[in-house]
Design a protein around this motif. Structure first.
Motif, PDB file in Angstrom:
ATOM      1  N   GLU A  65      45.541  37.178  42.277  1.00 46.36           N
ATOM      2  CA  GLU A  65      45.939  37.045  40.868  1.00 46.36           C
ATOM      3  C   GLU A  65      47.311  36.396  40.772  1.00 46.36           C
ATOM      4  N   SER A  66      48.232  36.891  41.617  1.00 47.48           N
ATOM      5  CA  SER A  66      49.605  36.403  41.470  1.00 47.48           C
ATOM      6  C   SER A  66      49.702  34.927  41.894  1.00 47.48           C
ATOM      7  N   PHE A  67      48.855  34.520  42.822  1.00 47.15           N
ATOM      8  CA  PHE A  67      48.844  33.098  43.178  1.00 47.15           C
ATOM      9  C   PHE A  67      48.481  32.259  41.946  1.00 47.15           C
ATOM     10  N   ARG A  68      47.393  32.641  41.296  1.00 40.68           N
ATOM     11  CA  ARG A  68      46.975  31.889  40.102  1.00 40.68           C
ATOM     12  C   ARG A  68      48.067  31.891  39.039  1.00 40.68           C
ATOM     13  N   GLN A  85      52.441  27.609  50.946  1.00 45.41           N
ATOM     14  CA  GLN A  85      52.774  28.948  51.436  1.00 45.41           C
ATOM     15  C   GLN A  85      51.515  29.835  51.461  1.00 45.41           C
ATOM     16  N   TYR A  86      50.658  29.648  50.470  1.00 47.30           N
ATOM     17  CA  TYR A  86      49.393  30.395  50.388  1.00 47.30           C
ATOM     18  C   TYR A  86      48.538  30.109  51.619  1.00 47.30           C
ATOM     19  N   VAL A  87      48.538  28.854  52.041  1.00 50.56           N
ATOM     20  CA  VAL A  87      47.794  28.503  53.262  1.00 50.56           C
ATOM     21  C   VAL A  87      48.429  29.206  54.464  1.00 50.56           C
ATOM     22  N   ASP A  88      49.763  29.137  54.547  1.00 52.30           N
ATOM     23  CA  ASP A  88      50.447  29.750  55.693  1.00 52.30           C
ATOM     24  C   ASP A  88      50.170  31.246  55.768  1.00 52.30           C
ATOM     25  N   VAL A  89      50.225  31.909  54.610  1.00 52.35           N
ATOM     26  CA  VAL A  89      50.080  33.363  54.595  1.00 52.35           C
ATOM     27  C   VAL A  89      48.622  33.781  54.830  1.00 52.35           C
TER      28      VAL A  89
END
Ligand code: MSP
Length: 519
Positions: free
Chosen positions: A384-387, A422-426
């Protein structure tokens, strides 16, 4: 479309006495970004640019090359136009002041003002600067001498025609006091009001053709040609086919200009001319600052110009557009540093944007045979927080675009690209791919990356149109998605879309190859 939906935007028209440099190119890109942004909002945009071809400097530059002025202008106008085409400047019309349609309107305006008694003839006696094409007064002296910037100053005696500018002084003061936001950034209004504190003289609008042959003849005196500003400023209405007080329904315009041509031409002469012919004021003057080199204005006469073509050849059109929009706050000066250009190219375009697109498309190809998978139905708080971070960045980006805080808008967009990296990294999709139990999660991550790009590509279009088109294509879209009205929302139509081939957007460059940029 209704009148209020039209958005008429213009640039300054460039003198063709030298080749275009970064300063000219910046202004056209800035105006293009504004025009494209308005088009995306659904406005009916009309975007005008062009070149200013008359005057002493052009006459002299042609003479130096032993060429007829028209032939010289034809070639130079071609250089400007092809640079703006190369830069993807989406103009609707390109005016050249030597065109018949322009000459006709200049003469119409002059005759109208002459008939109305707004123009009179008088003998002039005084100092004149051929370099700046300006009559000088004692007030122009600094410590008793005319400053270097005027070049060689001569004493002249001649007949000229004058426009009754002085009678508009108090009206102008009142106009600026009542319209503090007419000029962007508004702090420049002070400069205009400052210039209007002392009495303004009438404006000399002609030159004897014996001295200046390269100009538009006055319709009421064939021995005289129109002085440059009375010719150049009229371009904004000559393309509209101006006739006796009528400008058609595209007017009023937003004029994008540099700070050197605000006072007096655009802030004093132009409003007074429009008032005198009975035309409504422009909508706004957007005044940008200067590109400098070691704090000095980039200009042909200083000899410190950077050729935009050299940069475009090496780094691509969008690298140039990106750099000038990111580096300069609209209205303020900025130093043009090649090192900074290379840095931004490598880190912000290559490592952040290019890398994100490449990772997303390659992973969809590798792990899902090139088909965008579906998102999860239920979202975790992290998902959710990504979106909401991405959508929040888009909202802030749009607000800043509307306020002409373009460099801030760019930063916000890049914040979203960084968040996606960062989303990819995490989440580490490359690890998920090896774990049978993580396939649904992997679907979600891949979908979210595609969705992020799909959303951001539309916002990116005004800034980097060619890159946006390439990303849209890699995402399997034929067109850059249109902006939907209202706040941005998460796309729901991507699952099942076949992506295209991954393509490197901003290749790494050998430093040695990237070195030979002037000056
Ligand atoms: N021909 C006039 C404008 C007539 S508009 C009715 C003129 N031409 S110019 O070629 O000297 O400048 C064209 C535009 O380029 C101006 O808005 C000017 O401010 C801009 N720039 C020229 N040098 C610049 C920089 N170094 N930096 C940013 N823009 C500057 O004036």
């Amino acid at each position: 479309m209704s009148e209020s939906n039209t958005y008429y935007i213009t640039t300054a028209i460039d003198y063709v006495n030298g080749l275009p440099h970064v300063g000219h190119a910046y202004e056209k890109v800035l105006t293009d970004v504004m025009a494209r942004h308005q088009r995306r909002l659904g406005r009916d945009v009309y975007f005008l640019t062009g070149v200013d071809e008359h005057g002493m400097k052009v006459q002299q530059s042609a003479a130096k090359q032993n060429r007829a002025p028209q032939e010289f202008c034809d070639e130079m106008a071609g250089h400007f136009r092809s640079l703006y085409d190369r830069l993807n400047v989406s103009y609707d019309d390109f005016i050249r002041t030597t065109e018949t349609r322009h000459k006709k309107v200049v003469q119409t305006v002059l005759q109208q003002l002459f008939d109305a008694g707004e123009i009179y003839s008088a003998n002039y006696e005084g100092y004149y600067s051929p370099r700046t094409e300006q009559f000088l007064t004692e007030k122009d002296r600094v410590k008793g001498e005319f400053p270097e910037s005027f070049g060689e100053v001569v004493f002249l005696q001649e007949k000229n025609y004058f426009f009754k500018l002085s009678k508009y002084q108090s009206w102008l003061v009142e106009f600026y006091e009542k319209n503090p936001d007419f000029i962007y950034p508004s702090f420049r209004t002070k400069e205009v009001l400052g210039a209007l504190q002392d009495p303004i003289p009438d404006l000399c609008i002609s030159r004897p053709s014996a001295r200046l042959s390269w100009g538009i003849p006055l319709p009421f005196d064939a021995e005289q040609v129109t002085y440059v500003w009375f010719d150049a400023l009229v371009n904004y209405i000559s393309v509209l086919g101006y006739e006796s007080g009528k400008v058609g329904d595209k007017w009023p315009a937003v004029h994008v200009i540099g700070k050197d041509i605000l006072v007096p031409p655009h802030a004093i002469y132009w409003p007074a001319m429009l008032k005198a012919i009975g035309v409504e004021m422009p909508k706004q003057l957007v005044v940008h600052g200067w590109w400098t080199q070691n704090k000095e204005k980039m200009s042909k006469s200083v000899g410190n110009v950077v050729d935009p073509l050299e940069l475009i050849d090496l780094y691509g059109v969008d690298a140039f557009r990106y750099f000038v929009m990111r580096e300069m706050a609209v209205g303020y000066d900025a130093d043009f540093s090649i090192d900074q250009f290379k840095l931004r190219y490598q880190s912000e375009l290559g490592n952040t944007l290019g890398n994100l697109v490449n990772r997303a498309i390659s992973m969809i190809k590798r792990y899902r045979a090139g088909v965008i998978p579906a998102a999860s139905a239920e979202l975790t708080p992290d998902q959710e927080s990504f979106r909401s971070d991405i959508l929040g960045s888009i909202r802030t980006y749009r607000e800043n675009m509307d306020k002409l805080q373009i460099h801030v808008a760019v930063m916000e967009l890049w914040k979203a690209f960084m968040r996606a990296n960062q989303y990819v990294d995490v989440t580490a999709p490359f690890k998920m791919a090896k774990d049978e139990s993580k396939q649904k999660e992997l679907d979600h991550v891949l979908h979210e990356l595609a969705a992020t790009l799909d959303l951001l590509v539309g916002e990116l279009e005004p800034l980097l149109p060619a890159t946006a088109a390439k990303i849209a294509f890699q995402l399997g879209r034929n067109l850059i998605p249109k902006v939907k009205s209202g706040p941005p929302s998460w796309p729901g139509d991507l699952a099942g879309v076949q992506v295209g081939e991954p393509q490197v957007l901003f290749p790494r460059l050998e430093i040695a190859k990237a070195a030979p940029i002037s000056p």
